[in-house]
Design an enzyme around this catalytic site. Structure first.
Site, PDB file in Angstrom:
ATOM      1  N   ASP A  52       0.842  -1.197   0.000  1.00 55.36           N
ATOM      2  CA  ASP A  52       0.000   0.000   0.000  1.00 55.36           C
ATOM      3  C   ASP A  52       0.875   1.244   0.000  1.00 55.36           C
ATOM      4  O   ASP A  52       1.745   1.415   0.855  1.00 55.36           O
ATOM      5  CB  ASP A  52      -0.898   0.038   1.236  1.00 55.36           C
ATOM      6  CG  ASP A  52      -1.665   1.353   1.316  1.00 55.36           C
ATOM      7  OD1 ASP A  52      -2.586   1.531   0.487  1.00 55.36           O
ATOM      8  OD2 ASP A  52      -1.335   2.192   2.173  1.00 55.36           O
ATOM      9  N   TYR A  57       2.891  10.019   0.312  1.00 59.76           N
ATOM     10  CA  TYR A  57       4.050   9.462   1.006  1.00 59.76           C
ATOM     11  C   TYR A  57       5.346   9.911   0.324  1.00 59.76           C
ATOM     12  O   TYR A  57       5.790   9.312  -0.652  1.00 59.76           O
ATOM     13  CB  TYR A  57       3.980   7.938   1.041  1.00 59.76           C
ATOM     14  CG  TYR A  57       2.757   7.377   1.734  1.00 59.76           C
ATOM     15  CD1 TYR A  57       1.986   8.149   2.596  1.00 59.76           C
ATOM     16  CD2 TYR A  57       2.356   6.057   1.519  1.00 59.76           C
ATOM     17  CE1 TYR A  57       0.862   7.638   3.225  1.00 59.76           C
ATOM     18  CE2 TYR A  57       1.240   5.533   2.154  1.00 59.76           C
ATOM     19  CZ  TYR A  57       0.492   6.330   2.997  1.00 59.76           C
ATOM     20  OH  TYR A  57      -0.614   5.812   3.616  1.00 59.76           O
ATOM     21  N   LYS A  83      -3.620   5.863  -3.723  1.00 64.64           N
ATOM     22  CA  LYS A  83      -4.697   6.737  -3.259  1.00 64.64           C
ATOM     23  C   LYS A  83      -4.864   7.958  -4.153  1.00 64.64           C
ATOM     24  O   LYS A  83      -3.943   8.351  -4.869  1.00 64.64           O
ATOM     25  CB  LYS A  83      -4.421   7.154  -1.806  1.00 64.64           C
ATOM     26  CG  LYS A  83      -4.200   5.929  -0.896  1.00 64.64           C
ATOM     27  CD  LYS A  83      -3.882   6.303   0.521  1.00 64.64           C
ATOM     28  CE  LYS A  83      -3.632   5.051   1.351  1.00 64.64           C
ATOM     29  NZ  LYS A  83      -2.294   4.477   1.083  1.00 64.64           N
TER      30      LYS A  83
END
Length: 340
Positions: A52, A57, A83
């Site tokens: 994930d 990030y 995402k």
């Protein structure tokens, strides 16, 4: 081999233990290219196949590093999630921001619109250098992130962003859609606005807190909507404990006195049954029938095997019963069975 569990009504199965990739986006501390490569390849070699990541990030750094690793593998038997909800824009600097010490010169712009979600998805494919993403999460929609702007952004997200995600799913471009958030309340709110396959819920159903049992998790059972648990250590305190650390962390900040006292009581039960605290933290959530995976963050290659060992640690049922008897785990929480 890690157990695989089915995501909702989809054909997708994920490992019960996944790999959270915020750390390879330089969360809280910079990781060299070599160290990031080492930890990702070690995870793969030890059997991890559920990864994930997110544009957030490291402002694209995690996606780039994860994609570099996955492209090097001839096997394609992995499940990858990323995402939407943030667009990366040129920043003109590389200083630390949003907790990430990134070498990527971008900053974020929230965009939960139809066009914004489509654009974010396409950008992620390019950063990853891959031709597929399996699970797409709408990232950090909710009042914790957006405060007074939540209702306005939520309506835009449900009208536009959800429509884009649903179209991608119907086209077969992605296999599952959901929310990736730190608050279960917004997931419960979203259930009234769409057909979601899964939610990535960080820190809100753990050994330390189980308020989600009251209404959210029962609704997920009724809708056959799966839950992936991020942050099973509640940002650190369930991994480090309260002893031997100068400042234990909970929910991305120094833990309060009340949280420290509660974890100290949990540690006492762990001592009685000779159970490592992080082992209990990793295993507890998976006893709930709606929860299909836990995804801790692992930032060092030498932590891969120790994480697997904790996940596979034999924990006696008597430990869980004692936790409930002492009011440290809700009486209504399913508890893990003895490993066969």
């Amino acid at each position: 081999m890690l157990e695989k569990r089915k995501i909702g009504n989809t054909s997708l199965h994920v490992d019960s233990l996944g790999f959270g990739c915020a750390s390879v986006g330089n969360l809280y501390k910079a990781i060299s290219e070599q160290d990031a490569s080492d930890v990702l390849h070690q995870a793969w070699d030890k059997g991890f196949r559920h990864f994930d990541t997110a544009p957030h990030y490291g402002q694209g750094l995690s996606e780039r590093r994860v994609g570099d690793m996955l492209r090097s593998k001839t096997e394609r038997n992995y499940v990858l999630s990323t995402k939407v909800g943030r667009i990366l824009t040129p920043a003109g600097y590389t200083k630390e921001r949003h907790g990430f010490r990134s070498a990527m010169p971008f900053d974020i712009q929230y965009d939960y619109s139809y066009d914004g979600v489509m654009r974010s998805f396409e950008h992620s494919l390019q950063r990853l250098g891959l031709d597929r993403i399996d699970i797409l999460y709408m990232h950090d929609i909710g009042s914790v992130t957006h405060g007074d702007d939540h209702e306005t952004l939520f309506q835009k997200a449900m009208a536009g962003g959800y429509k884009a995600m649903d179209e991608l799913r119907q086209q077969g471009v992605i296999k599952a859609i959901g929310l990736g958030v730190n608050e279960y309340q917004v997931c419960e709110q979203a259930l009234d606005h769409g057909d979601w396959d899964c939610f990535l819920l960080a820190g809100r159903y753990t050994l330390l807190e189980q308020d989600a049992l009251h209404s959210f998790l029962p609704k997920c059972q009724q809708r056959n909507c799966s839950i992936i648990i991020g942050g099973p250590y509640n940002s650190g305190i369930l991994a480090t404990g309260t002893r031997g650390v100068s400042e234990p962390y909970y929910n991305y900040a120094p833990a309060s006195k009340e949280v420290i006292e509660r974890v100290s009581r949990i540690e006492a039960v762990c001592d009685e049954f000779n159970v490592p605290l992080p082992a209990a933290a990793l295993q507890f959530p998976l006893a709930h029938p709606s929860i299909v995976s836990v995804i801790p963050g692992v930032g060092k290659a030498d932590m891969i095997q120790s994480t697997l060992d904790l996940f596979n640690q034999e924990i006696p049922v008597e430990f869980w019963i004692a936790m409930q008897q002492q009011g440290l785990v809700s009486d209504s929480a399913p508890i893990p069975k003895a490993k066969s």
